[in-house]
Design a protein around this motif. Structure first.
Motif, short mmCIF file in Angstrom:
data_model
loop_
_atom_site.label_atom_id
_atom_site.label_comp_id
_atom_site.label_asym_id
_atom_site.label_seq_id
_atom_site.Cartn_x
_atom_site.Cartn_y
_atom_site.Cartn_z
N ASP A 72 0.85 -1.18 0.00
CA ASP A 72 0.00 0.00 0.00
C ASP A 72 0.89 1.23 0.00
N GLY A 73 0.34 2.34 -0.43
CA GLY A 73 1.03 3.62 -0.32
C GLY A 73 0.20 4.54 0.57
N ILE A 74 0.87 5.42 1.30
CA ILE A 74 0.17 6.44 2.07
C ILE A 74 0.05 7.67 1.18
N ALA A 75 -1.17 8.08 0.90
CA ALA A 75 -1.41 9.21 0.01
C ALA A 75 -1.51 10.51 0.82
N ILE A 76 -0.82 11.55 0.36
CA ILE A 76 -0.97 12.90 0.90
C ILE A 76 -1.99 13.61 0.01
N VAL A 77 -3.07 14.09 0.59
CA VAL A 77 -4.15 14.66 -0.22
C VAL A 77 -4.47 16.08 0.21
N ILE A 78 -4.92 16.86 -0.78
CA ILE A 78 -5.33 18.24 -0.53
C ILE A 78 -6.66 18.49 -1.23
N VAL A 90 10.11 15.49 1.63
CA VAL A 90 10.05 14.90 2.97
C VAL A 90 10.29 15.99 4.00
N GLU A 91 11.18 16.92 3.69
CA GLU A 91 11.46 18.03 4.62
C GLU A 91 10.22 18.90 4.81
N ASP A 182 -12.09 11.73 -7.44
CA ASP A 182 -12.88 12.79 -8.08
C ASP A 182 -13.11 13.97 -7.14
N LYS A 183 -12.88 13.77 -5.83
CA LYS A 183 -13.12 14.82 -4.83
C LYS A 183 -11.83 15.43 -4.30
N LEU A 184 -10.71 14.74 -4.48
CA LEU A 184 -9.45 15.13 -3.85
C LEU A 184 -8.33 15.28 -4.88
N LYS A 185 -7.28 15.96 -4.47
CA LYS A 185 -6.07 16.06 -5.28
C LYS A 185 -4.94 15.38 -4.51
N VAL A 186 -4.21 14.49 -5.16
CA VAL A 186 -3.10 13.81 -4.50
C VAL A 186 -1.83 14.61 -4.73
N VAL A 187 -0.94 14.61 -3.73
CA VAL A 187 0.29 15.40 -3.81
C VAL A 187 1.48 14.48 -4.08
N PRO A 188 2.22 14.69 -5.17
CA PRO A 188 3.46 13.93 -5.38
C PRO A 188 4.46 14.23 -4.26
N VAL A 189 5.25 13.24 -3.89
CA VAL A 189 6.23 13.39 -2.81
C VAL A 189 7.63 13.18 -3.39
N ASN A 190 8.54 14.10 -3.06
CA ASN A 190 9.93 13.97 -3.48
C ASN A 190 10.71 13.34 -2.34
N THR A 202 3.73 2.80 -9.01
CA THR A 202 4.84 3.39 -8.26
C THR A 202 5.00 2.79 -6.86
N VAL A 203 3.91 2.26 -6.31
CA VAL A 203 4.05 1.57 -5.02
C VAL A 203 4.68 0.21 -5.23
N MET A 204 4.26 -0.50 -6.28
CA MET A 204 4.82 -1.83 -6.53
C MET A 204 6.31 -1.76 -6.86
N ASN A 205 6.71 -0.77 -7.65
CA ASN A 205 8.15 -0.70 -8.00
C ASN A 205 8.95 0.11 -6.99
N LYS A 206 8.28 0.57 -5.92
CA LYS A 206 8.91 1.25 -4.78
C LYS A 206 9.53 2.60 -5.15
N SER A 207 9.10 3.19 -6.27
CA SER A 207 9.59 4.53 -6.61
C SER A 207 8.85 5.60 -5.80
N TYR A 208 7.68 5.25 -5.25
CA TYR A 208 6.97 6.17 -4.36
C TYR A 208 7.54 5.98 -2.97
N THR A 209 8.58 6.73 -2.69
CA THR A 209 9.31 6.56 -1.44
C THR A 209 9.31 7.86 -0.65
N PRO A 210 9.25 7.82 0.67
CA PRO A 210 9.32 6.64 1.54
C PRO A 210 7.96 6.15 2.03
N LEU A 211 6.88 6.46 1.30
CA LEU A 211 5.54 6.19 1.81
C LEU A 211 4.89 4.95 1.21
#
Length: 274
Positions: A72-78, A90-91, A182-190, A202-211
């Motif tokens: 799973d990935g933890i999504a940051i949403v706005i 991350v900072e 459709d209700k939210l916007k997800v935030v990319p994480v560097n 991106t979760v399966m290939n672990k490029s969505y890091t560290p979440l």
């Protein structure tokens, strides 16, 4: 959501009127409180079992076996109307979520040029495995997270909070974002290699890091003596990667070789506790 879906299909296809699977909802920590006392057969967990929980198992003569069932990935949403956040480092997330004497209160505290508007934050409560994992990889440790945010174990409450306020932000499991994109916007994480948004790929290939993180179920030794529990766990591992289920629940399935490894390890646990 994964366990609830698997349980429903299992009872339809394999179950009988003498076997009923009840799937309750709580945070990972709340679930472990019952599991370590031997009150439940299986505990779902979005983080590994803690040392103090293992000790409580020992006190109550409970042995547990960890089964990795998905990722799973933890999504940051706005809010959809947020037009100033394009990505977060991350900072940045540390500035937003870390407790300190001078902790950030306004978006302008995070980056120059962002609005001087109060941050309205939503996230899981302290008994949640998602909270524990987020604190570990973002904040540093659990008791360093700020506590002046809107906390709930019900992800639907978090979704509504972010939807209702232009200057709100929240975090929760990717599947809840996928159900409400459709209700939210997800935030990319560097995480160090450029901004990456969470997705099945991106979760399966672990490029969505560290979440990115694994998801578990824990089975007790007493439960492993029950044929219906053994049948359910093997069914779980055999069907968790079914395409229809993946599309419905938005979880990230284990690769086939990992599924086989989990099956072997679980059935060795069953044999050892006969």
């Amino acid at each position: 959501p994964v366990t609830a879906a698997i349980a429903e299909v299992f009872q339809e296809e394999e179950g009988n009127e003498d076997v009923k699977i009840t799937v309750g909802q709580s945070g990972t920590g709340g679930g472990f409180k019952r599991f370590v006392r031997g009150e439940t057969d299986i505990n779902d967990a979005s983080r590994p079992i803690k040392k103090k929980e293992i000790k409580n198992c020992e006190v109550n003569s409970v042995k547990s076996h960890e089964v990795t069932v998905a990722y799973d990935g933890i999504a940051i949403v706005i809010n959809k109307e947020n037009d100033f956040i394009d990505y977060l480092t991350v900072e940045d997330l540390q500035k937003i979520w870390m407790k300190s004497e001078n902790q950030s209160q306004k978006w302008s505290d995070i980056r120059e040029g962002w609005p001087e508007k109060e941050m309205i934050l939503y996230g899981p409560g302290e008994s949640s495995g998602t909270f524990d994992y987020f604190c570990e990889v973002i904040v540093g440790k659990g008791n360093s997270s700020r506590n002046d945010y809107n906390a709930s174990e019900n992800d639907n409450v978090l979704v509504k909070g972010v939807v209702d306020d232009k200057f709100a932000m929240g975090y929760f499991g990717f599947s809840y974002y996928a159900d409400n994109k459709d209700k939210l916007k997800v935030v990319p994480v560097n995480g160090g290699n450029g901004p990456v948004a969470p997705s099945l790929e991106t979760v399966m290939n672990k490029s969505y890091t560290p979440l990115s993180r694994p998801l578990f179920i824990y089975v007790s030794d007493q439960a492993a003596k029950k044929p219906q529990v053994v049948a359910f766990v093997n069914y779980y591992l055999g069907h968790v990667a079914d395409q229809e289920l993946v599309e419905a629940i938005k979880h990230i399935p284990l690769p086939e070789n990992e599924v086989e490894d989990q099956k072997k390890a679980f059935n060795a646990f069953v044999e050892a506790n006969k």
